[in-house]
Design a protein around this motif. Structure first.
Motif, PDB file in Angstrom:
ATOM      1  N   TYR A   1       0.843  -1.202   0.000  1.00 52.81           N
ATOM      2  CA  TYR A   1       0.000   0.000   0.000  1.00 52.81           C
ATOM      3  C   TYR A   1       0.881   1.256   0.000  1.00 52.81           C
ATOM      4  O   TYR A   1       0.573   2.242  -0.676  1.00 52.81           O
ATOM      5  N   GLY A   2       1.993   1.221   0.739  1.00 52.98           N
ATOM      6  CA  GLY A   2       2.923   2.346   0.710  1.00 52.98           C
ATOM      7  C   GLY A   2       3.479   2.565  -0.687  1.00 52.98           C
ATOM      8  O   GLY A   2       3.678   3.709  -1.117  1.00 52.98           O
ATOM      9  N   LEU A   3       3.719   1.482  -1.422  1.00 50.53           N
ATOM     10  CA  LEU A   3       4.209   1.600  -2.794  1.00 50.53           C
ATOM     11  C   LEU A   3       3.142   2.235  -3.686  1.00 50.53           C
ATOM     12  O   LEU A   3       3.468   3.030  -4.583  1.00 50.53           O
ATOM     13  N   ALA A   4       1.878   1.876  -3.462  1.00 51.74           N
ATOM     14  CA  ALA A   4       0.795   2.467  -4.246  1.00 51.74           C
ATOM     15  C   ALA A   4       0.735   3.977  -4.016  1.00 51.74           C
ATOM     16  O   ALA A   4       0.578   4.767  -4.957  1.00 51.74           O
ATOM     17  N   ASN A   5       0.864   4.387  -2.766  1.00 53.11           N
ATOM     18  CA  ASN A   5       0.876   5.819  -2.464  1.00 53.11           C
ATOM     19  C   ASN A   5       2.040   6.516  -3.152  1.00 53.11           C
ATOM     20  O   ASN A   5       1.901   7.620  -3.690  1.00 53.11           O
ATOM     21  N   GLU A   6       3.198   5.878  -3.130  1.00 51.27           N
ATOM     22  CA  GLU A   6       4.379   6.465  -3.759  1.00 51.27           C
ATOM     23  C   GLU A   6       4.249   6.516  -5.274  1.00 51.27           C
ATOM     24  O   GLU A   6       4.651   7.500  -5.913  1.00 51.27           O
ATOM     25  N   ALA A   7       3.684   5.485  -5.880  1.00 50.48           N
ATOM     26  CA  ALA A   7       3.490   5.492  -7.327  1.00 50.48           C
ATOM     27  C   ALA A   7       2.594   6.652  -7.744  1.00 50.48           C
ATOM     28  O   ALA A   7       2.872   7.345  -8.735  1.00 50.48           O
ATOM     29  N   ALA A   8       1.527   6.879  -6.995  1.00 48.43           N
ATOM     30  CA  ALA A   8       0.627   7.982  -7.311  1.00 48.43           C
ATOM     31  C   ALA A   8       1.350   9.321  -7.181  1.00 48.43           C
ATOM     32  O   ALA A   8       1.188  10.216  -8.018  1.00 48.43           O
ATOM     33  N   LEU A   9       2.157   9.455  -6.133  1.00 51.45           N
ATOM     34  CA  LEU A   9       2.903  10.696  -5.945  1.00 51.45           C
ATOM     35  C   LEU A   9       3.899  10.922  -7.075  1.00 51.45           C
ATOM     36  O   LEU A   9       4.057  12.047  -7.564  1.00 51.45           O
ATOM     37  N   LYS A  10       4.578   9.862  -7.518  1.00 45.11           N
ATOM     38  CA  LYS A  10       5.549  10.020  -8.602  1.00 45.11           C
ATOM     39  C   LYS A  10       4.889  10.558  -9.854  1.00 45.11           C
ATOM     40  O   LYS A  10       5.429  11.424 -10.535  1.00 45.11           O
ATOM     41  N   MET A  11       3.721  10.025 -10.174  1.00 46.60           N
ATOM     42  CA  MET A  11       3.006  10.481 -11.355  1.00 46.60           C
ATOM     43  C   MET A  11       2.603  11.953 -11.224  1.00 46.60           C
ATOM     44  O   MET A  11       2.703  12.731 -12.180  1.00 46.60           O
TER      45      MET A  11
END
Length: 306
Positions: free
Chosen positions: A198-208
Motif C-alpha cells: 500500500y505504501g508503494l501504491a501511495n508512492e506510485a501515485a505521488l511520482k506520477m
C-alpha cells in the motif's frame, strides 16, 4: 516550466536506472549488524512525502515479520508521547534538512533513541540523531525521488530478514521492459496495494503527480471497491502492486479501465512506474527533474521572534 526533449537524459532517468546497484549495496548494509531497531523493540517510523510512504511499507513489513509493533507517521503528525512507549524512532529523509523531520528529532532527543536513514551525511539530521545510516550512493540531484526511496526500503527489507536478490533481478527486468503507449496516454491512474505494498501504491501515485502532473489516486486494494472504483473508465488505468484480491480484476474489467498487475517483485514494479512517470512527463514537454512548485527539501520558515 522548462522542457526536455525525448533525446535528453535527465537526472531522474540516470538515477532510476542505477537502482539495481544501489539496492545491492543497501542490502549488504541492512543485513549487517547496525543501529536499526532490533526485534522486539516498539518503533515509530517517520518521514515526509515519499519517505513517509516508505515508512508505511517498512512498518507493515516489520510487523508482518513478527519483529514488534511498528507505527508509521508523517513527521508533521507524529504522536510520540511517553504513554505510547516507543523504544526507538526511525526517521527517513533524503536531504537531512526537512523541517518537520528535524523538529521531531529535536523534540524526542534524550527521551527516545533515534536512528535516521539519509542520503546526505553532512546535514543537520546527523547531529540531532543518536545514530544514522547514510546512503550517499543513493542520493539524488533530481527533485523527484526514485532511487533514494527504494534503496532505503531495500535496506529495511534486508534488515527485517528478507532476501532481496529477486527484487534486484526483477528491477533489472523492469528497466528493460517495454512501456505500453496506453500507460503514457492514460487519462487517470489508480494505484492499489495490500499490506506493505500500500505504501508503494501511495508512492506510485505521488511520482506520477510530481513528474507529469497526472491525475492519480491510491487506495488499499480491498477498499477500492468501496467507492473509488466509480472513477474507473475506458482510457484509465488501475495498477495493483502484489497479488490481486479475488475478483478485483473482473470488477475493474467491467468498468472498461485497464487493469495492470505484474508477477515481479512489487518494489521492482515501482521502478516501472517511475519510468512511466518519466515518459508521461516527456510526452507533455515537462522537466521531470524540476517539477512545478517543488524543491529538493521542504524547509519551513521559523516564525519571527515577537
Amino acid at each position: 516550466m522548462s522542457e526536455t526533449s525525448n533525446s535528453d537524459t535527465s537526472h531522474m532517468e540516470q538515477e532510476l536506472h542505477s537502482q539495481p546497484e544501489t539496492w545491492r549495496q543497501a542490502a549488504r548494509i541492512g543485513a549487517a549488524r547496525g543501529p536499526l531497531p532490533a526485534a522486539g523493540r516498539r518503533v515509530a517510523v517517520i518521514g515526509c512525502g515519499t519517505s513517509w510512504f516508505m515508512a508505511q511499507s517498512y512498518a507493515a513489513l516489520r510487523e508482518a515479520a513478527g519483529l514488534g509493533v511498528t507505527d508509521p507517521f508523517p513527521a508533521s503528525e507524529a504522536f510520540l508521547g511517553s504513554h505510547r512507549g516507543y523504544d526507538a524512532v526511525v526517521a527517513i529523509t533524503r536531504s537531512g534538512t526537512t523541517t518537520e523531520v528535524l523538529r521531531v528529532l529535536e523534540a524526542v532527543k534524550g527521551r527516545i533513541p533515534t536512528v535516521t536513514i539519509l542520503g546526505d551525511p553532512e546535514t543537520p539530521a546527523v547531529t540531532l540523531s543518536d545514530e544514522t545510516v547514510a546512503l550517499p550512493f543513493a542520493d539524488e540531484r533530481s527533485v523527484v525521488q526514485t532511487r533514494f526511496a527504494t534503496t532505503a526500503l531495500t535496506l529495511l527489507r534486508a534488515h527485517v530478514g528478507e532476501d532481496v536478490s529477486r527484487a534486484v533481478r526483477d528491477a533489472e527486468e523492469a528497466l528493460a521492459a517495454p512501456i505500453d503507449k496506453e500507460w503514457v496516454d492514460a487519462e487517470q491512474f489508480s494505484f492499489l496495494g495490500t499490506g506493505w505494498t500500500y505504501g508503494l501504491a501511495n508512492e506510485a501515485a505521488l511520482k506520477m503527480r510530481e513528474a507529469s502532473q497526472s491525475w492519480t489516486e491510491s487506495y488499499p486494494a480491498m477498499e477500492y471497491r468501496h467507492g473509488p472504483i466509480a472513477i474507473a473508465a475506458p482510457g484509465r488505468v488501475t495498477w495493483l502492486f502484489g497479488q490481486a484480491p479475488e475478483g478485483l480484476e473482473a470488477d475493474v474489467a467491467r468498468t472498461g479501465a485497464r487493469f495492470v498487475c505484474h508477477a515481479r517483485d512489487p518494489l521492482a514494479d515501482l521502478v516501472l512506474v517511475q519510468r512511466v512517470a518519466l515518459e508521461r512527463a516527456r510526452a507533455r514537454g515537462l522537466d521531470p527533474d524540476n517539477p512545478r512548485s517543488l524543491t529538493r527539501s521542504v524547509m519551513l520558515r521559523e516564525p519571527a521572534a515577537p
